[in-house]
Design an enzyme around this catalytic site. Structure first.
Site, PDB file in Angstrom:
ATOM      1  N   GLY A 162      39.228 -89.925 -50.139  1.00 30.55           N
ATOM      2  CA  GLY A 162      38.839 -88.680 -49.493  1.00 30.55           C
ATOM      3  C   GLY A 162      39.662 -88.426 -48.240  1.00 30.55           C
ATOM      4  O   GLY A 162      40.712 -89.041 -48.020  1.00 30.55           O
ATOM      5  N   ILE A 163      39.137 -87.523 -47.401  1.00 29.70           N
ATOM      6  CA  ILE A 163      39.842 -87.121 -46.180  1.00 29.70           C
ATOM      7  C   ILE A 163      39.939 -88.293 -45.201  1.00 29.70           C
ATOM      8  O   ILE A 163      40.964 -88.483 -44.538  1.00 29.70           O
ATOM      9  CB  ILE A 163      39.093 -85.920 -45.537  1.00 29.70           C
ATOM     10  CG1 ILE A 163      39.133 -84.719 -46.484  1.00 29.70           C
ATOM     11  CG2 ILE A 163      39.689 -85.567 -44.185  1.00 29.70           C
ATOM     12  CD1 ILE A 163      38.109 -83.643 -46.180  1.00 29.70           C
ATOM     13  N   GLY A 164      38.885 -89.124 -45.151  1.00 31.29           N
ATOM     14  CA  GLY A 164      38.847 -90.266 -44.223  1.00 31.29           C
ATOM     15  C   GLY A 164      39.961 -91.255 -44.490  1.00 31.29           C
ATOM     16  O   GLY A 164      40.631 -91.733 -43.559  1.00 31.29           O
ATOM     17  N   SER A 169      32.624 -77.952 -41.052  1.00 35.30           N
ATOM     18  CA  SER A 169      33.033 -77.158 -42.218  1.00 35.30           C
ATOM     19  C   SER A 169      33.063 -75.678 -41.859  1.00 35.30           C
ATOM     20  O   SER A 169      32.351 -75.235 -40.960  1.00 35.30           O
ATOM     21  CB  SER A 169      32.019 -77.402 -43.329  1.00 35.30           C
ATOM     22  OG  SER A 169      32.145 -76.447 -44.341  1.00 35.30           O
ATOM     23  N   TYR A 206      23.416 -78.162 -46.598  1.00 31.67           N
ATOM     24  CA  TYR A 206      24.775 -78.553 -46.180  1.00 31.67           C
ATOM     25  C   TYR A 206      25.244 -77.654 -45.032  1.00 31.67           C
ATOM     26  O   TYR A 206      25.659 -78.147 -43.971  1.00 31.67           O
ATOM     27  CB  TYR A 206      25.728 -78.451 -47.370  1.00 31.67           C
ATOM     28  CG  TYR A 206      27.146 -78.863 -47.070  1.00 31.67           C
ATOM     29  CD1 TYR A 206      27.508 -80.211 -47.065  1.00 31.67           C
ATOM     30  CD2 TYR A 206      28.144 -77.921 -46.785  1.00 31.67           C
ATOM     31  CE1 TYR A 206      28.815 -80.601 -46.787  1.00 31.67           C
ATOM     32  CE2 TYR A 206      29.443 -78.302 -46.510  1.00 31.67           C
ATOM     33  CZ  TYR A 206      29.774 -79.646 -46.517  1.00 31.67           C
ATOM     34  OH  TYR A 206      31.070 -80.034 -46.232  1.00 31.67           O
TER      35      TYR A 206
HETATM   36  N1  LIG Z   1      36.298 -81.610 -49.391  1.00 34.50           N
HETATM   37  C1  LIG Z   1      36.147 -80.462 -48.756  1.00 34.50           C
HETATM   38  O1  LIG Z   1      36.573 -79.390 -49.241  1.00 34.50           O
HETATM   39  C2  LIG Z   1      35.472 -80.436 -47.438  1.00 34.50           C
HETATM   40  C3  LIG Z   1      34.892 -81.563 -46.878  1.00 34.50           C
HETATM   41  N2  LIG Z   1      34.293 -81.481 -45.648  1.00 34.50           N
HETATM   42  C4  LIG Z   1      33.696 -82.671 -45.031  1.00 34.50           C
HETATM   43  O2  LIG Z   1      34.647 -83.717 -44.995  1.00 34.50           O
HETATM   44  C5  LIG Z   1      33.978 -84.970 -44.904  1.00 34.50           C
HETATM   45  C6  LIG Z   1      34.636 -85.935 -45.846  1.00 34.50           C
HETATM   46  O3  LIG Z   1      34.370 -85.505 -47.152  1.00 34.50           O
HETATM   47  P1  LIG Z   1      35.414 -85.627 -48.360  1.00 34.50           P
HETATM   48  O4  LIG Z   1      36.483 -86.599 -48.032  1.00 34.50           O
HETATM   49  O5  LIG Z   1      35.758 -84.262 -48.764  1.00 34.50           O
HETATM   50  O6  LIG Z   1      34.452 -86.162 -49.498  1.00 34.50           O
HETATM   51  P2  LIG Z   1      34.245 -87.624 -50.099  1.00 34.50           P
HETATM   52  O7  LIG Z   1      33.016 -87.533 -50.913  1.00 34.50           O
HETATM   53  O8  LIG Z   1      35.500 -88.097 -50.706  1.00 34.50           O
HETATM   54  O9  LIG Z   1      34.006 -88.480 -48.782  1.00 34.50           O
HETATM   55  C7  LIG Z   1      32.789 -88.541 -48.136  1.00 34.50           C
HETATM   56  C8  LIG Z   1      32.701 -89.899 -47.508  1.00 34.50           C
HETATM   57  O10 LIG Z   1      31.454 -90.025 -46.850  1.00 34.50           O
HETATM   58  C9  LIG Z   1      30.886 -91.250 -47.241  1.00 34.50           C
HETATM   59  N3  LIG Z   1      29.435 -91.235 -47.197  1.00 34.50           N
HETATM   60  C10 LIG Z   1      28.594 -90.388 -47.800  1.00 34.50           C
HETATM   61  N4  LIG Z   1      27.333 -90.735 -47.554  1.00 34.50           N
HETATM   62  C11 LIG Z   1      27.384 -91.835 -46.775  1.00 34.50           C
HETATM   63  C12 LIG Z   1      26.406 -92.675 -46.198  1.00 34.50           C
HETATM   64  N5  LIG Z   1      25.107 -92.457 -46.381  1.00 34.50           N
HETATM   65  N6  LIG Z   1      26.814 -93.705 -45.438  1.00 34.50           N
HETATM   66  C13 LIG Z   1      28.116 -93.966 -45.255  1.00 34.50           C
HETATM   67  N7  LIG Z   1      29.098 -93.219 -45.784  1.00 34.50           N
HETATM   68  C14 LIG Z   1      28.726 -92.174 -46.542  1.00 34.50           C
HETATM   69  C15 LIG Z   1      31.342 -91.461 -48.669  1.00 34.50           C
HETATM   70  O11 LIG Z   1      31.188 -92.810 -49.011  1.00 34.50           O
HETATM   71  P3  LIG Z   1      31.016 -93.270 -50.559  1.00 34.50           P
HETATM   72  O12 LIG Z   1      32.405 -93.504 -51.020  1.00 34.50           O
HETATM   73  O13 LIG Z   1      30.179 -94.496 -50.475  1.00 34.50           O
HETATM   74  O14 LIG Z   1      30.348 -92.155 -51.294  1.00 34.50           O
HETATM   75  C16 LIG Z   1      32.773 -91.006 -48.584  1.00 34.50           C
HETATM   76  O15 LIG Z   1      33.622 -92.018 -48.149  1.00 34.50           O
HETATM   77  C17 LIG Z   1      32.507 -84.685 -45.192  1.00 34.50           C
HETATM   78  O16 LIG Z   1      31.794 -84.674 -43.982  1.00 34.50           O
HETATM   79  C18 LIG Z   1      32.527 -83.278 -45.787  1.00 34.50           C
HETATM   80  O17 LIG Z   1      31.336 -82.584 -45.569  1.00 34.50           O
HETATM   81  C19 LIG Z   1      34.256 -80.314 -44.938  1.00 34.50           C
HETATM   82  C20 LIG Z   1      34.809 -79.180 -45.438  1.00 34.50           C
HETATM   83  C21 LIG Z   1      35.440 -79.137 -46.746  1.00 34.50           C
HETATM   84  C1  LIG Z   2      39.256 -69.449 -58.123  1.00 27.61           C
HETATM   85  C2  LIG Z   2      38.462 -70.401 -57.334  1.00 27.61           C
HETATM   86  C3  LIG Z   2      39.131 -71.056 -56.196  1.00 27.61           C
HETATM   87  C4  LIG Z   2      37.179 -70.633 -57.677  1.00 27.61           C
HETATM   88  C5  LIG Z   2      36.235 -71.552 -56.944  1.00 27.61           C
HETATM   89  C6  LIG Z   2      35.053 -70.787 -56.393  1.00 27.61           C
HETATM   90  C7  LIG Z   2      34.141 -71.642 -55.502  1.00 27.61           C
HETATM   91  C8  LIG Z   2      33.522 -72.783 -56.281  1.00 27.61           C
HETATM   92  C9  LIG Z   2      34.879 -72.133 -54.230  1.00 27.61           C
HETATM   93  C10 LIG Z   2      35.428 -70.956 -53.422  1.00 27.61           C
HETATM   94  C11 LIG Z   2      35.402 -71.359 -51.963  1.00 27.61           C
HETATM   95  C12 LIG Z   2      35.053 -72.834 -51.994  1.00 27.61           C
HETATM   96  C13 LIG Z   2      34.586 -73.561 -50.779  1.00 27.61           C
HETATM   97  C14 LIG Z   2      33.804 -74.688 -50.894  1.00 27.61           C
HETATM   98  C15 LIG Z   2      33.309 -75.135 -52.241  1.00 27.61           C
HETATM   99  C16 LIG Z   2      33.913 -74.418 -53.436  1.00 27.61           C
HETATM  100  C17 LIG Z   2      34.072 -72.931 -53.173  1.00 27.61           C
HETATM  101  C18 LIG Z   2      32.718 -72.301 -52.901  1.00 27.61           C
HETATM  102  C19 LIG Z   2      33.274 -75.414 -49.678  1.00 27.61           C
HETATM  103  C20 LIG Z   2      31.907 -74.854 -49.379  1.00 27.61           C
HETATM  104  C21 LIG Z   2      33.158 -76.933 -49.929  1.00 27.61           C
HETATM  105  C22 LIG Z   2      32.593 -77.675 -48.773  1.00 27.61           C
HETATM  106  C23 LIG Z   2      32.928 -77.158 -47.462  1.00 27.61           C
HETATM  107  O1  LIG Z   2      32.587 -77.800 -46.475  1.00 27.61           O
HETATM  108  C24 LIG Z   2      33.605 -75.860 -47.234  1.00 27.61           C
HETATM  109  C25 LIG Z   2      34.216 -75.257 -48.486  1.00 27.61           C
HETATM  110  C26 LIG Z   2      34.551 -73.779 -48.261  1.00 27.61           C
HETATM  111  C27 LIG Z   2      35.170 -73.132 -49.475  1.00 27.61           C
END
Ligand SMILES: NC(=O)C1=CN([C@@H]2O[C@H](COP(=O)(O)OP(=O)(O)OC[C@H]3O[C@@H](n4cnc5c(N)ncnc54)[C@H](OP(=O)(O)O)[C@@H]3O)[C@@H](O)[C@H]2O)C=CC1
Ligand SMILES: CC(C)=CCC[C@@H](C)[C@H]1CC[C@H]2C3=C(CC[C@]12C)[C@@]1(C)CCC(=O)C[C@@H]1CC3
Length: 331
Positions: free
Chosen positions: A17-19, A175, A197
């Site tokens: 993931g992002i981390g 987010s 969320y």
């Molecule tokens: N992906 C996206 O489009 C977006 C993501 N974010 C935020 O970015 C952050 C990272 O998410 P992302 O990398 O996308 O998703 P991932 O699911 O890949 O990563 C989330 C991480 O959080 C950990 N986690 C979840 N629950 C717990 C817990 N109870 N205790 C310890 N660790 C935990 C997961 O661990 P485990 O591997 O054990 O599940 C995982 O490593 C989140 O806060 C998410 O809300 C914000 C905006 C958009």
């Molecule tokens: C054509 C296309 C891209 C279709 C996907 C539609 C939706 C499922 C996405 C459009 C914007 C996205 C979005 C997120 C999830 C998926 C969508 C709703 C998030 C809510 C995911 C978690 C976040 O923290 C922010 C993201 C914003 C945009």
């Protein structure tokens, strides 16, 4: 020596993931940085550590077991960190969940032709709902994981974060989906609604402001970032990964209109990495720092004013302190 603690760093898939992307970027920038990964699953945490050691064999990477949604685990992990370290320069509060997400397809098609399509794609507003659960502590799971566990962790690590003459920074992965209307001070945990969320992320924006008000005088600063839309396990929970792969060309096209489609964890970690290079004192407490990627694939960080205010932030802070008291008495 810089010590940095990261919550939620597990290597779940090959990409991570992002981390994990942030850890890679930090180590590429400064091989001397000391990382402590706080993860709930020991095996996956070790896999993440090994993956980082492949590209950075000399890196200092330690692990601590932490389930941020379990208050007992948070207190235990904080104690472990206090025993191991005497200072922390950065605390990345990155762990986050979006359980049982549902996409409102009707709202999506309506949004496409509403003239607000760009806003819809960059925030997901009106498109997503979640089904929350209750933890063994009696807390709503999304609130406990995305907000309250982090709050307790910061409070417990105060002696390592607040050191005279040194500044430290906590960084919340928030987010663009954080929305004031999804959050209520009368229902902090979002028991009543189905946008837990969005509510938890808005609460983290408020809490960051409150932390700045309460802790800046002790050398602790707080900032909020948004990584954009990134392909990770979180987004694969919303739509299956094959579907995202299928629509990738459409997403590259949309990126021309909204630079929020960062898409890869490396790009999504841009603002997290950028903050690492800033002086905490120079950051704006009212700004959310966005990771953005241009149509040509260039990454940059842009601050954007948050829809938050001091009174709401302070009320939330007071209520969280009350809840902290109640949890301490229970445990
Ligand atoms: N992906 C996206 O489009 C977006 C993501 N974010 C935020 O970015 C952050 C990272 O998410 P992302 O990398 O996308 O998703 P991932 O699911 O890949 O990563 C989330 C991480 O959080 C950990 N986690 C979840 N629950 C717990 C817990 N109870 N205790 C310890 N660790 C935990 C997961 O661990 P485990 O591997 O054990 O599940 C995982 O490593 C989140 O806060 C998410 O809300 C914000 C905006 C958009
Ligand atoms: C054509 C296309 C891209 C279709 C996907 C539609 C939706 C499922 C996405 C459009 C914007 C996205 C979005 C997120 C999830 C998926 C969508 C709703 C998030 C809510 C995911 C978690 C976040 O923290 C922010 C993201 C914003 C945009």
């Amino acid at each position: 020596m810089i010590r940095s603690l990261h919550c939620g760093q597990d290597l779940k898939t090959v990409t991570g993931g992002i981390g994990l992307a942030l850890c890679e970027r930090l180590l590429s920038h400064d091989a001397q940085v000391q990382l402590c990964l706080a993860c709930r699953n020991g095996q996956r945490a070790e896999a993440a550590r090994q993956a980082l050691l492949v590209s950075h064999p000399q890196a200092h990477i330690s692990l601590v077991q932490l389930d941020v949604g379990s208050m007992h685990s948070v207190f235990k992990a904080a104690q472990e960190v206090r025993q191991r370290y005497n200072r922390l320069d950065y605390l990345y509060l990155n762990a986050g969940i979006m359980p049982n997400p549902q996409v409102d397809h009707k709202a999506f098609y309506k949004g496409l032709f509403s003239g607000k399509a760009v806003h819809m794609f960059s925030t997901g507003e009106g498109l997503l709902t979640q089904k929350d659960e209750v933890t063994s502590d009696g807390l709503q799971q999304v609130f406990a994981t995305n907000l309250f566990g982090h709050f307790i962790l910061v409070r417990e690590l105060e002696p390592l974060l607040c050191r005279p003459g040194n500044s430290s920074l906590i960084i919340w992965t928030s987010s663009s989906n954080a929305r004031r209307s999804a959050f209520s001070l009368d229902d902090l945990q979002h028991k009543q609604g189905n946008e837990s969320y969005s509510s938890s992320k808005y609460a983290s924006d408020l809490l960051s402001l409150a932390f700045n008000r309460h802790y800046n005088s002790k050398g602790l600063y707080s900032s909020v970032i948004c990584p954009g839309l990134v392909m990770t396990n979180l987004t694969y929970g919303i739509l299956p990964s094959f579907f995202w792969t299928l629509i990738m060309p459409i997403m590259w096209l949309i990126r021309i209109f909204t630079n929020t489609f960062t898409l890869t964890p490396y790009n999504g970690a841009e603002a997290l990495f950028w903050l690492f290079k800033q002086k905490p004192e120079a950051l704006d407490p009212m700004a959310k720092y966005h990771s953005l990627t241009s149509g040509l694939g260039n990454n940059y960080t842009q601050p954007c004013k948050m829809d938050i205010d001091d009174i709401m932030a302070e009320t939330l802070y007071e209520k969280l302190l009350d809840l902290e008291d109640a949890i301490r008495k229970k445990l």
